[in-house]
Write a protein that holds these residues in place. Structure first.
Motif, short mmCIF file in Angstrom:
data_model
loop_
_atom_site.label_atom_id
_atom_site.label_comp_id
_atom_site.label_asym_id
_atom_site.label_seq_id
_atom_site.Cartn_x
_atom_site.Cartn_y
_atom_site.Cartn_z
N LEU A 1 -7.55 15.51 9.50
CA LEU A 1 -8.03 15.91 8.18
C LEU A 1 -8.91 14.80 7.63
CD1 LEU A 1 -4.91 17.13 6.18
CD2 LEU A 1 -6.93 18.47 6.71
N ARG A 2 -9.84 15.18 6.79
CA ARG A 2 -10.69 14.19 6.14
C ARG A 2 -10.47 14.35 4.63
NH1 ARG A 2 -15.81 11.78 7.52
NH2 ARG A 2 -15.79 12.30 9.72
N VAL A 3 -10.08 13.30 3.97
CA VAL A 3 -9.86 13.43 2.54
C VAL A 3 -10.57 12.33 1.76
CG1 VAL A 3 -7.59 14.53 2.88
CG2 VAL A 3 -7.70 12.07 2.45
N LYS A 4 -10.78 12.63 0.49
CA LYS A 4 -11.43 11.64 -0.38
C LYS A 4 -10.49 11.26 -1.52
CE LYS A 4 -15.07 11.10 -3.77
NZ LYS A 4 -16.22 11.68 -4.46
N VAL A 5 -10.29 9.97 -1.68
CA VAL A 5 -9.47 9.52 -2.81
C VAL A 5 -10.25 8.49 -3.63
CG1 VAL A 5 -7.33 9.90 -1.51
CG2 VAL A 5 -8.26 7.60 -1.63
N ILE A 6 -9.92 8.43 -4.92
CA ILE A 6 -10.58 7.45 -5.78
C ILE A 6 -9.53 6.64 -6.55
CG2 ILE A 6 -12.71 8.79 -6.06
CD1 ILE A 6 -11.71 9.72 -8.77
N SER A 7 -9.93 5.44 -6.98
CA SER A 7 -9.03 4.64 -7.81
C SER A 7 -9.63 4.56 -9.21
CB SER A 7 -8.89 3.23 -7.23
OG SER A 7 -10.14 2.56 -7.31
N LEU A 8 -8.76 4.67 -10.21
CA LEU A 8 -9.22 4.65 -11.60
C LEU A 8 -8.34 3.76 -12.46
CD1 LEU A 8 -9.86 8.36 -12.70
CD2 LEU A 8 -11.52 6.66 -11.93
N GLY A 9 -8.92 3.17 -13.46
CA GLY A 9 -8.16 2.34 -14.39
C GLY A 9 -9.04 1.23 -14.92
N ASN A 10 -8.60 0.61 -16.01
CA ASN A 10 -9.38 -0.46 -16.63
C ASN A 10 -9.73 -1.59 -15.66
OD1 ASN A 10 -9.25 0.90 -19.01
ND2 ASN A 10 -8.24 -0.72 -20.17
N ALA A 11 -10.72 -2.36 -16.02
CA ALA A 11 -11.10 -3.52 -15.21
C ALA A 11 -9.92 -4.49 -15.12
CB ALA A 11 -12.30 -4.22 -15.85
N GLU A 12 -9.75 -5.08 -13.97
CA GLU A 12 -8.80 -6.17 -13.76
C GLU A 12 -7.32 -5.76 -13.69
OE1 GLU A 12 -8.73 -10.73 -15.25
OE2 GLU A 12 -10.41 -9.57 -16.02
N VAL A 13 -7.06 -4.45 -13.63
CA VAL A 13 -5.65 -4.03 -13.55
C VAL A 13 -5.10 -4.17 -12.13
CG1 VAL A 13 -5.71 -2.46 -15.54
CG2 VAL A 13 -6.30 -1.58 -13.26
N GLY A 14 -6.00 -4.28 -11.14
CA GLY A 14 -5.54 -4.51 -9.77
C GLY A 14 -5.82 -3.38 -8.78
N LYS A 15 -6.80 -2.52 -9.09
CA LYS A 15 -7.11 -1.40 -8.20
C LYS A 15 -7.51 -1.88 -6.81
CE LYS A 15 -10.32 0.03 -11.06
NZ LYS A 15 -10.13 -1.01 -12.11
N SER A 16 -8.47 -2.80 -6.78
CA SER A 16 -8.97 -3.27 -5.47
C SER A 16 -7.87 -4.00 -4.71
CB SER A 16 -10.16 -4.20 -5.67
OG SER A 16 -11.16 -3.54 -6.40
N CYS A 17 -7.05 -4.76 -5.43
CA CYS A 17 -5.98 -5.51 -4.76
C CYS A 17 -4.92 -4.59 -4.16
CB CYS A 17 -5.32 -6.48 -5.74
SG CYS A 17 -6.35 -7.91 -6.07
N ILE A 18 -4.64 -3.48 -4.83
CA ILE A 18 -3.66 -2.52 -4.31
C ILE A 18 -4.17 -1.95 -2.98
CG2 ILE A 18 -2.73 -0.18 -4.72
CD1 ILE A 18 -2.38 -0.98 -7.66
N ILE A 19 -5.45 -1.60 -2.96
CA ILE A 19 -6.05 -1.03 -1.76
C ILE A 19 -6.10 -2.08 -0.64
CG2 ILE A 19 -8.19 -0.04 -0.81
CD1 ILE A 19 -8.57 1.16 -3.73
N LYS A 20 -6.47 -3.29 -1.03
CA LYS A 20 -6.53 -4.38 -0.04
C LYS A 20 -5.16 -4.68 0.53
CE LYS A 20 -9.98 -7.19 -0.42
NZ LYS A 20 -10.80 -7.77 -1.40
#
Ligand code: GTP
Ligand code: MG
Length: 273
Positions: free
Chosen positions: A15-34
């Motif tokens: 399957l191919r799916v698309k997900v996005i991350s949302l939330g204020n700056a600096e809450v840790g979105k990129s770090c969670i993914i990393k």
């Protein structure tokens, strides 16, 4: 071909799916993914510029899932860049920082922005949402407690996780549950199977708990005008007690709300003749 064999083969299709991350700056979105994709944590803040894109492969039951992750920048400055990436998402990771109330209060406006940008295509019912109460490792600065976050998430049918990109707490559990729910939805013809989250409490109960938490005084808490009579106070109290009694209400935070209502009634009755 035997239809059962064919079915089994189709099931194994990736399957191919698309997900996005949302939330204020600096809450840790990129770090969670990393933390999930690279198993590491970067303490230095590197703001996402517009959008970061990555692909990861995961296995859910007998399926291989190719996940396209669009990691959004939270800063308002990047609105023009991220707005076109909302469309066609099957999953959304909503993140707030448990130490910053404004990042929790902003979740509603993130949903509004998303709805607006998806326009006529908007069908929020067929998207899986997970809420990450992030930075739970920083216990001393925590201001949004678990019951409050859970209530917000579950009253909307969203999954709720306590996470720390720093320690890794909750990250794998969150992604596993997220991908498994997305797979269930895809196998259900793109519709979110109902009930996605069996909340076991009503919207009225959730709204009442939220209202009680945010009330400014005992009058406000019971929903009566200052100077109300003993009878009016008791009537309002009885209504809330039925709604929130811990034997009847399983919504997160109902016990505290019930206690607060009992205390409010006691203190008001003391001062009414
Ligand atoms: P934008 O890209 O600007 O929208 O921010 P973001 O939400 O992607 O935040 P990012 O992941 O870049 O993290 C912001 C800061 O918070 C960084 O300094 C991280 O090291 C820190 N951080 C992220 N997650 C955690 C966590 O769970 N615990 C702690 N203590 N710090 C965290
Ligand atoms: Mg980022």
């Amino acid at each position: 071909m035997d239809t059962n064999v064919q079915k089994r083969r189709e099931n194994k299709k990736s399957l191919r799916v698309k997900v996005i991350s949302l939330g204020n700056a600096e809450v840790g979105k990129s770090c969670i993914i990393k933390r999930y994709c690279e198993k590491r944590f970067v303490p230095k803040y590197l703001a996402t510029i517009g959008i970061d894109y990555g692909v990861t492969k995961v296995q859910v039951r007998d399926r291989e899932i190719k996940v396209n992750i669009f990691d959004m920048a939270g800063h308002p400055f990047f609105y023009e860049v991220r707005n076109e990436f909302y469309k066609d998402s099957q999953g959304v990771i909503l993140v707030y920082d448990v130490g910053l109330r404004e990042s929790f209060d902003a979740l509603d406006s993130w949903l509004t922005e998303m709805k607006q940008e998806m326009g006529s295509q908007a069908n929020m019912e067929n998207i899986i949402f997970v809420v990450c109460a992030n930075k739970v490792d920083l216990t001393k600065r925590r201001v949004v407690d678990e019951s409050e976050g859970k209530l917000w998430a579950e009253s909307r049918g969203f999954h709720y996780f306590e996470t720390s990109a720093q320690s890794g707490e909750g990250i794998n559990e969150m992604f596993q549950s997220f991908f498994s729910s997305i797979t269930d939805m895809c196998e259900n013809g793109g519709k979110r199977p109902t009930p996605e989250v069996n909340v076991g409490f009503t919207k009225e109960q959730a709204d009442t708990i939220r209202r009680i938490r945010n009330s400014k005084d005992s009058w406000d808490m019971l929903g009566v005008k200052p100077g109300a009579t003993r009878e009016e106070v008791n009537k309002a109290y009885r209504k809330l007690a039925v709604l929130l009694h811990p034997d009847k209400c399983v919504a997160p935070g109902s016990e505290d709300a019930f206690k607060a209502v009992v205390n409010a009634r006691t203190s008001l009755l003391k001062n009414i003749n």
